[in-house]
Each structure stands twice: as structure tokens, then as C-alpha cells.
Design an enzyme around this catalytic site. Structure first.
Site, short mmCIF file in Angstrom:
data_model
loop_
_atom_site.label_atom_id
_atom_site.label_comp_id
_atom_site.label_asym_id
_atom_site.label_seq_id
_atom_site.Cartn_x
_atom_site.Cartn_y
_atom_site.Cartn_z
N ARG A 103 -52.12 59.24 13.65
CA ARG A 103 -52.13 57.79 13.65
C ARG A 103 -53.33 57.19 12.92
O ARG A 103 -53.28 56.04 12.49
CB ARG A 103 -52.12 57.28 15.10
CG ARG A 103 -50.75 57.34 15.76
CD ARG A 103 -50.76 56.62 17.08
NE ARG A 103 -51.13 57.48 18.18
CZ ARG A 103 -51.40 57.03 19.41
NH1 ARG A 103 -51.38 55.76 19.65
NH2 ARG A 103 -51.70 57.87 20.37
N ASP B 188 -46.95 57.07 13.92
CA ASP B 188 -47.06 56.99 15.38
C ASP B 188 -45.84 57.70 15.97
O ASP B 188 -44.72 57.18 15.90
CB ASP B 188 -47.10 55.53 15.82
CG ASP B 188 -47.35 55.37 17.31
OD1 ASP B 188 -47.24 56.36 18.05
OD2 ASP B 188 -47.64 54.23 17.73
N VAL B 189 -46.03 58.88 16.52
CA VAL B 189 -44.87 59.65 17.00
C VAL B 189 -44.18 58.99 18.19
O VAL B 189 -43.05 59.35 18.52
CB VAL B 189 -45.29 61.09 17.39
CG1 VAL B 189 -45.79 61.86 16.19
CG2 VAL B 189 -46.32 61.11 18.52
N TYR C 261 -51.01 63.86 32.37
CA TYR C 261 -50.89 64.92 31.36
C TYR C 261 -49.94 66.02 31.84
O TYR C 261 -49.03 66.43 31.12
CB TYR C 261 -52.28 65.49 31.09
CG TYR C 261 -52.31 66.63 30.10
CD1 TYR C 261 -52.26 66.38 28.74
CD2 TYR C 261 -52.43 67.95 30.52
CE1 TYR C 261 -52.31 67.43 27.82
CE2 TYR C 261 -52.49 69.00 29.61
CZ TYR C 261 -52.43 68.73 28.27
OH TYR C 261 -52.47 69.76 27.37
N LYS D 199 -46.35 67.19 30.29
CA LYS D 199 -46.21 68.54 29.75
C LYS D 199 -45.13 69.34 30.47
O LYS D 199 -44.47 70.20 29.86
CB LYS D 199 -47.55 69.28 29.81
CG LYS D 199 -48.59 68.72 28.83
CD LYS D 199 -48.12 68.86 27.38
CE LYS D 199 -49.19 68.45 26.39
NZ LYS D 199 -48.79 68.64 24.98
N THR E 133 -61.14 73.28 21.11
CA THR E 133 -60.81 72.53 19.90
C THR E 133 -61.84 71.44 19.60
O THR E 133 -61.87 70.91 18.50
CB THR E 133 -59.45 71.84 20.04
OG1 THR E 133 -59.52 70.89 21.11
CG2 THR E 133 -58.35 72.87 20.35
#
Length: 353
Positions: A67, A92-93, A184, A188, A219
Site C-alpha cells: 500500500r 490495497d488488498v 490476528y 489467521k 523480519t
């Protein structure tokens, strides 16, 4: 009791045959990377960027999707510097129209889409009392619906061709809900169900869908994750856990396992390092894991602090984080384009598993 030799020989022969059949099936699904085109959502930083690096090194044409245009520009420049044939597409998914326009642009540029890696995601950390319904909705829109939107955008072409690979990055948190990460985990869990269901229905079309469930990965994403409640304490425990070798794995190791699973046409896989005790416990002692998570909840920060308001990780620093305890994660943030600040409400979605 002595096992008859004939029965023992039959058992050994059956195991050997099973292993040979499995190896033959895996070999029949393997493919060469060079010359293929991949879309990587969340490809501007974190795991998505690490994955894009490895793909371009294999000779794959890569479209990175995110994005934030500034992040995309930095990632695109780096990947081109590695010799990659790269296209950066702001998208923007959460918005199916934005996703359709992105997929059309990738096809116009590269001619075909063979591989889809759904990595983009968002994570909020804090106690249930700090979460609003909108937090759950935001997590679902990005993590679950975003995955579905991109799959539907590439599916018609893959079906016409009779071949395609889709990798959806879920999480170990989509197999066992972790305290203080409920939006979250809920999203998921939905990704795991969606992805496994897609595999069952698309295999007949020559499309193999892989559901990847990583443990904590280094990450560098905690800097841009969202924290609520006692946000400095929440950021401290999360960023420390994300950095410790025994609790987390390197993003490079995760990407290698993920690519191997894609190439083998694997189904649902757990990505982990050799010392990830949480993965072992989840696999072999689910009851013990549930009890341990209940104990963990008692030890995590109580409600308070900024309450239902949100702060990014870099706004939640304390004497504990950054520190020597978070060194590995902090170094990953430097490598993986996570240092650029993204204020809450900006058009950016961090991902961590």
C-alpha cells in the site's frame, strides 16, 4: 512376542513403497523457477521482501505489491540492483477493485501470472479489553479477505492454463490462539480454513495451494505492528520474543522453507527453526500448549496505559526494547525495509507471524 519374518518383510516393503510413491508424487509436482512470474503481496518489506529477493535470484519475474509507494520504491530499487525483473504495484488488498486493477497491470507487463504469494498482513497486540470490534474487522479485511481477493484475481488465468501455485502465509497463531493477539489469531484461523479449502477444490484444475503457518519470524516487523493497552510493555515482550533464537526463526529460513513447499506442491506446513519449542509443543502436546497459553496470559501486561488507543512499535520503545535482547530483530528491521515510520492510520499494513 516374535514377529514372523514374512510379516516383518511385508511391513518393511509397505513402508518403502509408501516412501517411493510419496517421492514420485513430489517429483512430479516440482517445477523450474526461471522464467515464471510471481505476485508477492506485502513485498515491500519484511518476509515479503525477503521472499522477493530469493525469487529474483532464481530468475523469477516478480511483482511486489503493497500500500505504501515509498516502501515499494525502496524495495524495487534494491531488487533491480540484484538483477531482478521487477514491477512495483501500489495496491490495497482489502479492496477487490484495487486488486483486480493490480492483477491486470501485472498481466499487461509480464504476460502471465504463474505464482501468487499472499504475505501481506496486519497485527494488533494487546489485551482483549483494549480491542474494539473494528480491530477484528481490520484484521479480517487484510489477512483473510485480502487473501481471497488476490486468489480470485489470478484464478481464471491459472484455470485456463491448467497450472498455478498459490502460497498463503497464515501463522502458527492460526492453529493455536495466542493471548493478547486475538484479532490476528481469529483472522489467521480464517486464512487456514480458506487456504485448505481452496487446495481441495483447485487441485483438479492443476493448481496447488499451500498453507504456510510460520512461528515467530525475525523480519523486523514489530517496529510497525500496532500495540494497545500498556503499549510499551506489550511491545517489549513481543519484540523480545520475536528476536530470541529459541523462540523465533530467521526470515531467510522461513522463506527457504516456504519456497521449497511451493515447489513441492505441499499442503499445510509449519515453518520453524530447529529450536522452536512452540512448534514442537503445538504438534505433539496440544493440551499442554493450551494450559501454557493460559499461564502466559496471567503473566502478560494488564489492561491500562493508552487503553483502546493504538501506537506503532517504534512509538512504544522502552529500556527493554530496543536492547541487546532485541538485537536480532532490530538488525532484521534494518535489512528488510522496516525502519520507515508508518503512523497509525497510514496506508500501511505490517505483518508478523
Amino acid at each position: 512376542m516374535k514377529i514372523p519374518n514374512k510379516l516383518l518383510a511385508l511391513a518393511i516393503g509397505g513402508v518403502a513403497t509408501s516412501l517411493l510413491v510419496r517421492r514420485a508424487v513430489r517429483a512430479s509436482r516440482r517445477f523450474e523457477w526461471r522464467g515464471l512470474t510471481a505476485i508477492v503481496t506485502g513485498g515491500s518489506r519484511g518476509l515479503g521482501l525477503v521472499l522477493a529477493r530469493k525469487l529474483v535470484d532464481q530468475g523469477v519475474r516478480v511483482a511486489i505489491v503493497a500500500r505504501t509507494e515509498e516502501d515499494l520504491a525502496v524495495a524495487e530499487q534494491e531488487l533491480r540492483g540484484r538483477g531482478g525483473d521487477v514491477l512495483a504495484v501500489p495496491c490495497d488488498v482489502r479492496d477487490p477493485q484495487s486488486v483486480d486493477a493490480m492483477a491486470k497491470k501485472v498481466r499487461e507487463h509480464f504476460g502471465a501470472v504463474h505464482l501468487l504469494f499472499n504475505v501481506a498482513g496486519i497485527i494488533q497486540v494487546g489485551p482483549l479489553d483494549a480491542m474494539k470490534q473494528s480491530d477484528f474487522e481490520d484484521a479480517m479485511r487484510t489477512n483473510c479477505w485480502g487473501t481471497l481477493h488476490t486468489v480470485l484475481a489470478v484464478l481464471p488465468e491459472m484455470r485456463r492454463r491448467g497450472w498455478g501455485r498459490i502460497v498463503n502465509v497464515a501463522s502458527l497463531g492460526g492453529k493455536r490462539a495466542v493471548p493478547h493477539m486475538l484479532p490476528y489469531s481469529v483472522s489467521k484461523f480464517a486464512v487456514v480454513g480458506l487456504s485448505n479449502g481452496l487446495r481441495a477444490e483447485l487441485m483438479k484444475d492443476g493448481i496447488f495451494v499451500t498453507t504456510a503457518c510460520p512461528s515467530l519470524m525475525r523480519t523486523g516487523s514489530p517496529r510497525n505492528a500496532i500495540f494497545k493497552g500498556r503499549h510499551r510493555e506489550e511491545y517489549a515482550w513481543f519484540s523480545i520474543g520475536d528476536s530470541l533464537p529459541g523462540a523465533s526463526m530467521s526470515a531467510e529460513t522461513a522463506a527457504d522453507q516456504l519456497l521449497a513447499a511451493c515447489q513441492n506442491g505441499s499442503g499445510e506446513i509449519l515453518l520453524h527453526g530447529w529450536a522452536n519449542v512452540g512448534v514442537v509443543a503445538q504438534s505433539w502436546m496440544p493440551g499442554v500448549t493450551r494450559s501454557a497459553l493460559a499461564v502466559m496470559d496471567r503473566l502478560l501486561p494488564k489492561m491500562g496505559g493508552i487503553g483502546g488507543r493504538a501506537a506503532r512499535g517504534y512509538e512504544s520503545q522502552s529500556e527493554w526494547s530496543p536492547s541487546w535482547l532485541t538485537q536480532l530483530s532490530d538488525e532484521a528491521a534494518m535489512r528488510n525495509n522496516e525502519m520507515r515510520p508508518h503512523p497509525v492510520g497510514s496506508n500501511s499494513a505490517p505483518h508478523s507471524s
